[in-house]
Design a protein around this motif. Sequence first.
Motif, mmCIF file in Angstrom:
data_model
loop_
_atom_site.group_PDB
_atom_site.id
_atom_site.type_symbol
_atom_site.label_atom_id
_atom_site.label_comp_id
_atom_site.label_asym_id
_atom_site.label_seq_id
_atom_site.Cartn_x
_atom_site.Cartn_y
_atom_site.Cartn_z
ATOM 1 N N ILE A 125 0.858 -1.187 0.000
ATOM 2 C CA ILE A 125 0.000 0.000 0.000
ATOM 3 C C ILE A 125 0.891 1.233 0.000
ATOM 4 O O ILE A 125 1.813 1.342 0.810
ATOM 5 N N TYR A 126 0.611 2.157 -0.880
ATOM 6 C CA TYR A 126 1.359 3.417 -1.003
ATOM 7 C C TYR A 126 0.698 4.471 -0.119
ATOM 8 O O TYR A 126 -0.443 4.847 -0.339
ATOM 9 N N LEU A 127 1.420 4.913 0.894
ATOM 10 C CA LEU A 127 0.964 6.004 1.756
ATOM 11 C C LEU A 127 1.374 7.301 1.071
ATOM 12 O O LEU A 127 2.528 7.725 1.141
ATOM 13 N N VAL A 128 0.427 7.925 0.397
ATOM 14 C CA VAL A 128 0.684 9.122 -0.394
ATOM 15 C C VAL A 128 0.956 10.326 0.502
ATOM 16 O O VAL A 128 1.740 11.194 0.162
ATOM 17 N N SER A 132 1.230 15.076 8.181
ATOM 18 C CA SER A 132 0.670 14.777 9.509
ATOM 19 C C SER A 132 0.241 13.330 9.634
ATOM 20 O O SER A 132 0.522 12.672 10.631
ATOM 21 N N VAL A 133 -0.455 12.824 8.633
ATOM 22 C CA VAL A 133 -0.911 11.437 8.708
ATOM 23 C C VAL A 133 0.278 10.483 8.615
ATOM 24 O O VAL A 133 0.297 9.448 9.280
ATOM 25 N N THR A 134 1.290 10.836 7.844
ATOM 26 C CA THR A 134 2.484 9.999 7.767
ATOM 27 C C THR A 134 3.158 9.915 9.129
ATOM 28 O O THR A 134 3.499 8.822 9.603
ATOM 29 N N ALA A 135 3.341 11.055 9.793
ATOM 30 C CA ALA A 135 3.955 11.067 11.128
ATOM 31 C C ALA A 135 3.110 10.275 12.125
ATOM 32 O O ALA A 135 3.648 9.500 12.934
ATOM 33 N N ALA A 136 1.798 10.446 12.078
ATOM 34 C CA ALA A 136 0.917 9.735 13.015
ATOM 35 C C ALA A 136 0.965 8.228 12.793
ATOM 36 O O ALA A 136 1.001 7.448 13.759
ATOM 37 N N LEU A 137 0.986 7.811 11.531
ATOM 38 C CA LEU A 137 1.057 6.380 11.246
ATOM 39 C C LEU A 137 2.426 5.806 11.597
ATOM 40 O O LEU A 137 2.536 4.642 12.002
ATOM 41 N N MET A 138 3.476 6.610 11.470
ATOM 42 C CA MET A 138 4.800 6.178 11.933
ATOM 43 C C MET A 138 4.778 5.979 13.440
ATOM 44 O O MET A 138 5.263 4.967 13.946
ATOM 45 N N ARG A 159 5.955 23.438 6.331
ATOM 46 C CA ARG A 159 5.539 22.232 7.048
ATOM 47 C C ARG A 159 6.644 21.187 6.981
ATOM 48 O O ARG A 159 7.029 20.739 5.907
ATOM 49 N N SER A 160 7.119 20.786 8.118
ATOM 50 C CA SER A 160 8.161 19.767 8.203
ATOM 51 C C SER A 160 7.517 18.385 8.238
ATOM 52 O O SER A 160 6.517 18.168 8.926
ATOM 53 N N LEU A 161 8.088 17.464 7.501
ATOM 54 C CA LEU A 161 7.565 16.111 7.460
ATOM 55 C C LEU A 161 7.491 15.487 8.850
ATOM 56 O O LEU A 161 6.515 14.841 9.201
ATOM 57 N N PHE A 162 8.489 15.692 9.650
ATOM 58 C CA PHE A 162 8.551 15.019 10.936
ATOM 59 C C PHE A 162 8.233 15.913 12.126
ATOM 60 O O PHE A 162 8.458 15.530 13.270
#
Length: 191
Positions: A125-128, A132-138, A159-162
């Motif tokens: 699954i590609y997390l596009v 914010s959602v990427t950080a939360a899922l990490m 906006r910083s990725l992390f």
Amino acid sequence: MRKLIAGLKVSLDGKTEGADGTADWVETWSEEYGLTDRIDACLLGGGMYPGYERYWSAIQADPDTPVWITGAAPSQAELAWARFITRTPHYVLSRTLDSTAWPTTRFLRDFDAVASLKQQPGRDIYLVGGASVTAALMDAGLVDEIRLLAYPLIAGEGRSLFATTARRQGLALQDLRRLPDGRVSMTYAMA
């Protein structure tokens, strides 16, 4: 189990957006992470999904017209991605969104639903995104791999990725490539 693979385009200082809310340094929004042949689903956050749907729907409807984010006609890679996503299920992690123009889009309400999606048979699954959602899922331990395309610039404010990541996360470098245009492609497994 299917892998959840995040793919993001960032400035060298880790920004996914500049101060104006855009990533104006990105010339094309095609999938450039080498994922298309390994995935059969995409996951996005509710904050990103409406713009994503609008962008790709415009390309699908009129592939010769400049698109609103870049102001340029879609690239061949963007046209290929637009065709790919018409047949690819999309999942949106959101507690508030409940409507979509795409019949292949479904809404997930919590992290347990994402964990269940990973357990279903299929490809990765590609997390596009977004950031914010990427950080939360990490933070939730649901991301298996992260692929970054780093652009050769310092964005400064933005906006910083992390920025919203709550915990320290180790990464194991899997691949590092210098691209001809000065970008760097990095693939990390979550350690």
